[in-house]
Design a protein around this motif. Structure first.
Motif, short mmCIF file in Angstrom:
data_model
loop_
_atom_site.label_atom_id
_atom_site.label_comp_id
_atom_site.label_asym_id
_atom_site.label_seq_id
_atom_site.Cartn_x
_atom_site.Cartn_y
_atom_site.Cartn_z
N GLY A 94 0.69 -1.12 -0.07
CA GLY A 94 -0.07 -0.03 -0.08
C GLY A 94 0.71 1.30 0.10
O GLY A 94 0.21 2.37 0.18
N ALA A 95 2.15 1.15 -0.23
CA ALA A 95 2.99 2.42 -0.18
C ALA A 95 2.68 3.16 -1.54
O ALA A 95 2.26 2.89 -2.61
N ALA A 96 2.52 4.45 -1.23
CA ALA A 96 1.95 5.55 -2.30
C ALA A 96 3.34 5.52 -3.20
O ALA A 96 3.22 5.78 -4.55
N MET A 97 3.75 4.93 -2.97
CA MET A 97 4.91 5.22 -3.47
C MET A 97 5.48 6.11 -2.08
O MET A 97 4.50 6.72 -1.43
N GLU A 144 12.36 1.82 1.06
CA GLU A 144 11.70 0.69 0.17
C GLU A 144 10.28 1.87 -0.54
O GLU A 144 10.16 1.45 -1.57
N ASP A 145 10.26 2.94 0.12
CA ASP A 145 9.17 3.78 -0.40
C ASP A 145 9.68 4.52 -1.79
O ASP A 145 10.65 5.03 -1.75
N PRO A 146 9.00 4.19 -2.74
CA PRO A 146 9.46 4.82 -3.94
C PRO A 146 9.84 6.50 -4.13
O PRO A 146 10.48 6.73 -4.74
N LEU A 147 8.84 7.00 -3.36
CA LEU A 147 8.88 8.46 -3.45
C LEU A 147 10.22 8.91 -2.63
O LEU A 147 10.89 9.70 -3.07
#
Length: 315
Positions: free
Chosen positions: A21-24, A61-64
């Motif tokens: 569920g990461a928004a990134m 790990e968060d893309p943002l």
């Protein structure tokens, strides 16, 4: 494209991002002392684009957060092959963050087959698949601010004359271009090497891609010159860049052998980057390779490798 094992790791990584569920912070001493930064904060002469996951040990790990780390290190672009697999909401957040950071979106995959005959086919069902994929690509590109999408036009048939298959590829690309042109999206055709990674692909050489692009004659159909693949397939990198330059819209890099960062193999990337910079290339150069060393040390080695090869001087 990455080799098959690396591609699966990319898919797994992207799936994990969505399932949860990461928004990134500065380059090592030698890196931070390099050439003066411009008003944008960019520290490189060319627009190198890391891919998601390349700096996860530093950024998490968060893309943002990974995008923010890339921007802090002076990178002005990013690649994410599988952005079409992100939810609409995540695509929008990804694009918004890129805009806030002043970064550009590199290529993402619109169509990639490595053995199945797709663009070389004249079957109506394949034309319908192409239509759907190009429409999906236009929608995703609008959300993330992309200008380019990768097309690997599938395999070839041993039961049909090669020239008939080439004609089918040209016809299908013209059809796809009619969808992409109004959206301002350019598909870049990627020739893949048949000797190590992708036996059986229809498109393998830059001159072949050049001929097809000239035949299609659309601003939405150009070449992705992945120098790792072309070093294996044909070499002669700079002369082929010059000969095909009018149809090249995008570069990707990785050293050979090994497909890791520049400086780990035989390709003189400092000289190549100097050459394309002198030609006025202001597009994106995708860092389509793995890290030669694991962990934070390996991530810093990648950054330092690009600092080294970007230190060319044009007279």
């Amino acid at each position: 494209m990455l080799v098959v094992m690396e591609r699966r790791e990319f898919i797994k990584g992207s799936a994990g991002i969505l399932a949860t569920g990461a928004a990134m912070q500065g380059v090592a001493n030698a890196s931070s002392e390099r050439a003066q930064q411009g008003p944008s904060g960019a520290r490189f002469q060319l627009n190198y684009a890391p891919h998601l996951g390349m700096f996860r040990h530093h950024a998490g790990e968060d893309p943002l957060d990974q995008l923010r780390f890339m921007a802090d290190e002076g990178f002005t672009a990013v690649e994410e092959n599988w952005v079409t697999r992100f939810s609409v909401a995540d695509q929008e957040k990804f694009g918004k963050t890129l805009d806030e950071l002043g970064m550009s979106m590199g290529v993402f995959v619109a169509h990639a087959e490595f053995s199945k005959v797709t663009f070389a086919s004249n079957e109506p069902a394949m034309r319908e698949r192409i239509r759907k994929e190009m429409e999906q690509a236009c929608e995703a590109a609008a959300r993330v601010g992309a200008k380019w999408c990768t097309v690997v036009p599938g395999g070839y048939s041993n039961g049909i004359e090669w020239d008939y298959q080439t004609a089918n590829v040209i016809d299908n690309l013209r059809f796809a271009a009619e969808i992409l042109e109004p959206a301002g999206l350019t598909m870049v055709l990627e020739p893949l090497n048949p000797w190590r990674d992708h036996a059986g692909c229809f498109l393998s050489k830059v001159p072949q891609a050049y001929m097809i692009c000239r035949a299609v004659n659309s601003p939405s159909v150009k070449i992705l010159d992945d120098l790792y693949h072309q070093q294996i397939t044909e070499g002669n990198l700079i002369p082929n860049i010059d000969a095909a330059y009018s149809e090249i819209a995008y570069f990707q890099v990785g050293d050979n052998p090994g497909r890791k960062e520049p400086g780990t193999g035989e390709i003189n990337y400092k000289r190549i980057f100097q050459h394309i910079h002198a030609k006025g290339f202001d597009g994106i150069i995708g860092m389509e390779h793995g890290n030669s060393i694991g962990g934070k040390k390996g991530e810093r080695a990648v950054i330092d490798a690009y600092v080294a090869v970007d230190s060319f001087v044009n007279d």
